[in-house]
Structure formats: structure tokens, C-alpha cells
Design a protein around this motif. Structure first.
Motif, short mmCIF file in Angstrom:
data_model
loop_
_atom_site.label_atom_id
_atom_site.label_comp_id
_atom_site.label_asym_id
_atom_site.label_seq_id
_atom_site.Cartn_x
_atom_site.Cartn_y
_atom_site.Cartn_z
N PHE A 198 0.85 -1.19 0.00
CA PHE A 198 0.00 0.00 0.00
C PHE A 198 0.88 1.24 0.00
O PHE A 198 2.00 1.23 0.52
CB PHE A 198 -0.92 0.03 1.22
CG PHE A 198 -1.92 -1.09 1.27
CD1 PHE A 198 -2.72 -1.39 0.18
CD2 PHE A 198 -2.08 -1.86 2.42
CE1 PHE A 198 -3.65 -2.43 0.22
CE2 PHE A 198 -3.00 -2.89 2.47
CZ PHE A 198 -3.79 -3.18 1.37
N GLY A 240 -2.49 4.58 2.23
CA GLY A 240 -3.30 3.37 2.39
C GLY A 240 -3.90 2.85 1.10
O GLY A 240 -4.55 1.80 1.11
N SER A 241 -3.68 3.54 -0.02
CA SER A 241 -4.20 3.06 -1.30
C SER A 241 -3.31 1.96 -1.86
O SER A 241 -2.16 1.78 -1.43
CB SER A 241 -4.29 4.22 -2.30
OG SER A 241 -3.01 4.76 -2.56
N GLU A 253 -3.97 -9.32 3.08
CA GLU A 253 -5.01 -8.46 3.64
C GLU A 253 -6.31 -8.49 2.83
O GLU A 253 -7.01 -7.49 2.69
CB GLU A 253 -4.50 -7.03 3.83
CG GLU A 253 -3.38 -6.94 4.85
CD GLU A 253 -2.81 -5.55 5.03
OE1 GLU A 253 -3.43 -4.74 5.77
OE2 GLU A 253 -1.74 -5.27 4.44
N THR A 306 -9.60 -6.74 3.82
CA THR A 306 -9.74 -5.28 3.79
C THR A 306 -9.44 -4.68 2.43
O THR A 306 -9.29 -3.46 2.31
CB THR A 306 -8.84 -4.62 4.86
OG1 THR A 306 -7.50 -5.06 4.69
CG2 THR A 306 -9.31 -4.99 6.26
N THR A 307 -9.36 -5.50 1.38
CA THR A 307 -9.25 -4.97 0.03
C THR A 307 -10.56 -5.19 -0.71
O THR A 307 -11.26 -6.17 -0.47
CB THR A 307 -8.10 -5.64 -0.76
OG1 THR A 307 -8.31 -7.07 -0.79
CG2 THR A 307 -6.75 -5.33 -0.16
N ARG A 330 -3.62 -2.17 6.83
CA ARG A 330 -4.94 -1.57 6.99
C ARG A 330 -5.58 -2.05 8.29
O ARG A 330 -5.42 -3.20 8.68
CB ARG A 330 -5.85 -1.93 5.80
CG ARG A 330 -5.51 -1.17 4.53
CD ARG A 330 -6.45 -1.51 3.39
NE ARG A 330 -6.16 -0.69 2.21
CZ ARG A 330 -6.74 -0.84 1.03
NH1 ARG A 330 -7.65 -1.79 0.86
NH2 ARG A 330 -6.43 -0.05 0.02
N SER A 331 -6.32 -1.18 8.91
CA SER A 331 -7.08 -1.52 10.12
C SER A 331 -8.06 -2.65 9.78
O SER A 331 -8.64 -2.66 8.69
CB SER A 331 -7.84 -0.28 10.60
OG SER A 331 -8.53 -0.54 11.78
#
Length: 297
Positions: free
Chosen positions: A19, A23-24, A54, A57-58, A272-273
Motif C-alpha cells: 500500500f 493506504g491506497s 489483507e 480489507t481490500t 490496513r485496520s
């Protein structure tokens, strides 16, 4: 059912998803990381959008973009396996179709998690997905995350499907795995870095690793040593790599892999959270684990 004994080669890494600082998705970074893993860490294949990548979260669009970038970067010399598993059969099929169109060479499908289906539901999930696509499927058996194990009888039944060809085995039950190996043509890949050599000893063929972002060369040499019958060399390599095979999981592996890659100046970026960045103390411990394996971070 007779399958290729090593449908995805010997060594795969479950690649983290790089990322950008905001965060992108870092598409260029993903291509560079994939190239490093194949050309320098000796991976025969990469898994993209696994848990280490991840995937929870994607977005679906990000998964497709990531997959296309990795296929473009290394697809001419390594197989690219798309993680498409969810706990919704219909959504899994949607992701599988998108991955097939994007150029994936295979699919990783995890046991449906959290909703804890009975074995009849587990079996139907895998068979329905395999029926819907034209790609080979690696089944991911990881009960400590999914909440449900794939029973031996279930595994043997789904192995009869021509496109279900492999297992990423993170069950931690060599007896169950040995029974399936004795009754099917499934290719078994360890889903636990430290269990690779024991799994090879009962008929496994390789590893889908996490520490292999750093230990790929060692792991590949270990597998090759075992295959040529040099058990002493394989054992020595296993013991050398153990501090990092295990240390990468002191906290969720994604956190430490990204911390280690960032320390090396390689593409990784933040997590990412709800994951959080590894602490300085955790990175220091990872460096000690790596040093014990003869690797510098």
C-alpha cells in the motif's frame, strides 16, 4: 483422479499487498515485490489476496487490479494463484470468475469461515466453486482461522473433482493429512512454514509460505534437498530457518512481513485496520530471528 504431482511448483509465497503511505493500493510496488519474490527468492508461484495479502480489507476491484499487476510482472515465469475464498459461496464464485478473466493460473479457496457450515455445506461450497470455473483449485484447510476443519472424508470426496488439485494444509494434523494423501492424488502444500519438512516426509510437495518473503531461498533449498534424498541437508536447512519460520508469526504475519520489507526498503507500506503497524520492539525481535537464520533485515 490423477493430477500433476506439483501443480503449482514447490515453493509459493502468500504475498503481502503493498500500500502507498495513504493506504491506497501500490500497484507498481506490487509488481516490484512479485518480481523480487520470483527472481530473488526462487518462488515457483505466488498467492495474491490471501489472508497475508489483507484480503479481508481490500475491495473486489483492488483484488482484480492487484492480480493483473502481478500476472503482468511475473506470469511468464511463475504461476499466480488468486485468493478468492469467502464465507459466501456466491461471492467466492464472483471473485473466481474475475480472477479467471484477469489471468490467474489457479485459485486458493479457504474453508468458509465464521458461519461454521457442517461438512455437507463445506463439501457443497468447494464443489460448487470448482464447477463454476475452469482453473485448478487449491483448497485451504485452516481450522484455527476458519472455525471449521475439512474432515478427512470430505477432503477425499472433493478430491474426486477434476479441478480440485491441491491443499494448503494448515490443519496441524499430520495423521489426517497422511490419510488423505494415501487415498487421493491431491498435492499437499504446507500452510505452516515450520511444518514443511514433516509434511514432505509423508508425501507433501511444497510450501505456501509467509516467512518466505525472506526465507524463500532457504525453503526452496530444503525442499530440493529432501527431494533428492539428502535428508541430513534438508534437516539442517529446516533447523537453520526455524527462528524465522516461527518468528514471523509472533504477531499476525502480515504485520511483521511488512515491517521487515519496509526495513529492507522494499515495497510494502502500511497495513490496513484492524491490523496495526509492528512496534519497534517487534521489528527488533524479527531482526534477531532473521539473524539467527543467517538473514539480514
Amino acid at each position: 483422479m490423477t493430477h500433476d504431482p506439483r501443480p503449482f511448483g514447490r515453493l509459493l509465497t502468500a504475498m503481502v499487498t503493498p500500500f502507498a503511505p495513504d493506504g491506497s493500493l501500490d500497484v507498481e510496488g506490487a509488481a516490484k515485490l512479485a518480481t523480487y519474490l520470483v527472481d530473488e527468492q526462487r518462488n515457483d508461484a505466488l498467492v495474491v489476496s490471501g489472508t497475508t495479502g489483507e484480503s479481508p480489507t481490500t475491495t473486489d476491484a483492488e483484488k482484480e487490479t492487484l492480480l493483473r499487476a502481478v500476472v503482468d510482472a511475473v506470469g511468464d515465469r511463475a504461476r499466480v494463484v488468486a485468493g478468492v475464498g469467502t464465507n459466501n459461496t456466491a461471492h467466492t464464485i464472483e471473485l473466481a470468475h474475475a480472477a479467471e478473466k484477469a489471468g490467474a493460473h489457479g485459485l486458493l479457496v479457504v474453508t468458509p469461515y465464521y458461519n461454521k457450515p457442517p461438512q455437507a455445506g463445506v463439501e457443497r461450497h468447494f464443489l460448487t466453486v470448482a464447477d463454476a470455473v475452469g482453473l485448478p483449485v487449491m483448497v485451504y484447510d485452516i481450522p484455527h482461522r476458519a472455525g471449521t476443519a475439512i474432515a478427512t472424508e470430505t477432503m477425499c470426496r472433493i478430491a474426486e473433482h477434476e479441478r480440485i488439485v491441491a491443499v494448503k494444509d494448515a490443519k496441524g494434523d499430520l495423521t489426517a493429512s497422511s490419510w488423505v494423501l494415501s487415498r487421493t492424488g491431491l498435492a499437499y502444500y504446507s500452510g505452516d512454514d515450520a511444518a514443511t519438512l514433516p509434511l514432505l516426509s509423508i508425501g507433501g510437495v511444497g510450501l505456501v509460505g509467509t516467512s518466505t518473503h525472506f526465507t524463500g531461498v532457504l525453503a526452496k533449498e530444503m525442499i530440493e534437498a529432501f527431494e533428492r534424498g539428502d535428508n541430513a541437508a534438508a534437516l539442517a536447512l529446516h533447523r537453520r530457518a526455524m527462528p524465522l519460520f516461527t518468528g514471523i508469526f509472533r504477531v499476525p504475519g502480515t504485520m511483521l512481513v511488512k515491517a521487515g520489507l519496509n526495513a529492507q526498503g522494499r515495497p510494502a507500506g502500511p497495513v490496513r485496520s484492524p491490523l496495526v503497524e509492528a512496534t519497534g520492539a517487534e521489528l527488533d525481535q524479527l531482526r534477531r530471528d532473521a539473524a539467527a537464520a543467517g538473514i539480514t533485515l
